[in-house]
Design a protein around this motif. Structure first.
Motif, PDB file in Angstrom:
ATOM      1  N   GLU A   1       0.803  -1.219   0.000  1.00  0.00           N
ATOM      2  CA  GLU A   1       0.000   0.000   0.000  1.00  0.00           C
ATOM      3  C   GLU A   1       0.835   1.269   0.000  1.00  0.00           C
ATOM      4  OE1 GLU A   1      -3.381   0.423  -0.124  1.00  0.00           O
ATOM      5  OE2 GLU A   1      -3.455  -1.712  -0.607  1.00  0.00           O
ATOM      6  N   SER A   2       2.126   1.148   0.324  1.00  0.00           N
ATOM      7  CA  SER A   2       2.944   2.348   0.514  1.00  0.00           C
ATOM      8  C   SER A   2       3.074   3.158  -0.772  1.00  0.00           C
ATOM      9  CB  SER A   2       4.324   1.965   1.052  1.00  0.00           C
ATOM     10  OG  SER A   2       4.987   1.093   0.145  1.00  0.00           O
TER      11      SER A   2
ATOM     12  N   ALA B   1       8.271   3.454  -3.140  1.00  0.00           N
ATOM     13  CA  ALA B   1       7.633   4.415  -2.240  1.00  0.00           C
ATOM     14  C   ALA B   1       8.637   5.423  -1.703  1.00  0.00           C
ATOM     15  CB  ALA B   1       6.955   3.668  -1.097  1.00  0.00           C
TER      16      ALA B   1
ATOM     17  N   ARG C   1       1.040   3.294  -3.400  1.00  0.00           N
ATOM     18  CA  ARG C   1      -0.224   3.952  -3.721  1.00  0.00           C
ATOM     19  C   ARG C   1      -0.485   5.138  -2.806  1.00  0.00           C
ATOM     20  NH1 ARG C   1      -5.156   3.901  -1.730  1.00  0.00           N
ATOM     21  NH2 ARG C   1      -4.574   2.303  -0.194  1.00  0.00           N
ATOM     22  N   GLN C   2      -0.215   4.982  -1.513  1.00  0.00           N
ATOM     23  CA  GLN C   2      -0.466   6.068  -0.570  1.00  0.00           C
ATOM     24  C   GLN C   2       0.440   7.269  -0.842  1.00  0.00           C
ATOM     25  OE1 GLN C   2       0.014   4.256   3.260  1.00  0.00           O
ATOM     26  NE2 GLN C   2      -1.975   3.212   3.214  1.00  0.00           N
TER      27      GLN C   2
ATOM     28  N   GLU D   1      -0.735   8.967  -4.066  1.00  0.00           N
ATOM     29  CA  GLU D   1      -1.966   9.730  -3.855  1.00  0.00           C
ATOM     30  C   GLU D   1      -1.677  11.025  -3.109  1.00  0.00           C
ATOM     31  OE1 GLU D   1      -4.692   7.210  -1.875  1.00  0.00           O
ATOM     32  OE2 GLU D   1      -5.263   6.070  -3.676  1.00  0.00           O
ATOM     33  N   SER D   2      -0.805  10.958  -2.120  1.00  0.00           N
ATOM     34  CA  SER D   2      -0.407  12.174  -1.412  1.00  0.00           C
ATOM     35  C   SER D   2       0.312  13.143  -2.337  1.00  0.00           C
ATOM     36  CB  SER D   2       0.495  11.813  -0.223  1.00  0.00           C
ATOM     37  OG  SER D   2       0.947  12.974   0.444  1.00  0.00           O
TER      38      SER D   2
END
Length: 203
Positions: free
Chosen positions: A13-14, A108, A16-17, A20-21
């Motif tokens: 998930e890192s 990430a 994608r997060q 998105e940020s």
């Protein structure tokens, strides 16, 4: 084993997060830069032409560097949000990162570093743009041209002729007037001058 599973889920998930940020930051950066540049455009380029040369040079440097830094900040934010396209092969990932989870963490981390660079570039960019905008608002206008209206009688003329424009010089017993709409200045000997006055504007 539970920690390993949790880390794998976190690594998945890192990316994608972070992206998105970065996308939200990029949108906010673009909005701030647009707001500042819109305020500059309200003055119009014709207003900049009315400023003294020293002020125009100062504003050019400030706004030029500010826009360059803003573009660099938006570019780094775009890199963080969109990633870098390229062919991904399992053999290359295993050779460099050993595991897929480590590869995702590296992605990430790269995006996070790019976003950090964008935020660091944005601060001086907005500072320069805002300073340039405020300096433009408070910059003094260029000094008005000294106008003069001279009535003189050329040799052989029955009446007087009026020359109105900028007084370029008054040397060697001759007044030189630059009139609007003419390429050559008007030279008037002092002996031909009958009247002079300082008008607000020339007809």
């Amino acid at each position: 084993m539970r920690d390993a599973d949790d880390f794998a889920a976190l690594a998945a998930e890192s990316v994608r997060q972070v992206r998105e940020s970065a996308e939200r930051w990029r949108t906010g950066m673009a909005a701030l830069v647009t707001l500042v540049t819109t305020a500059l455009l309200l003055k119009g380029p014709e207003k900049a032409a009315e400023l003294p040369v020293r002020w125009r040079l100062t504003l050019t440097i400030m706004l030029g560097f500010g826009l360059a830094l803003a573009i660099a900040a938006l570019w780094r934010a775009l890199q963080a949000a969109a990633g870098e396209p390229g062919l991904v092969r399992a053999a290359d990932i295993r050779a460099r990162y050993v595991t897929i989870a480590a590869f995702r963490v590296a992605q990430a981390q790269r995006a996070a570093v790019q976003l950090k660079h964008a935020r660091r570039l944005l601060i001086p960019a907005l500072s320069l743009l805002a300073a340039g905008m405020l300096a433009w608002w408070w910059a003094p206008p260029a000094p008005a041209e000294a106008l003069i209206s001279i009535e003189y009688r050329p040799p052989g003329a029955s009446g007087t002729v009026t020359a109105c424009g900028e007084l370029a010089s008054a040397d060697a017993q001759t007044a030189v007037v630059k009139q609007s709409g003419t390429s050559r200045p008007t030279k008037i000997p002092f002996a031909q001058i009958e009247n002079m006055r300082v008008p607000a504007t020339c007809p």
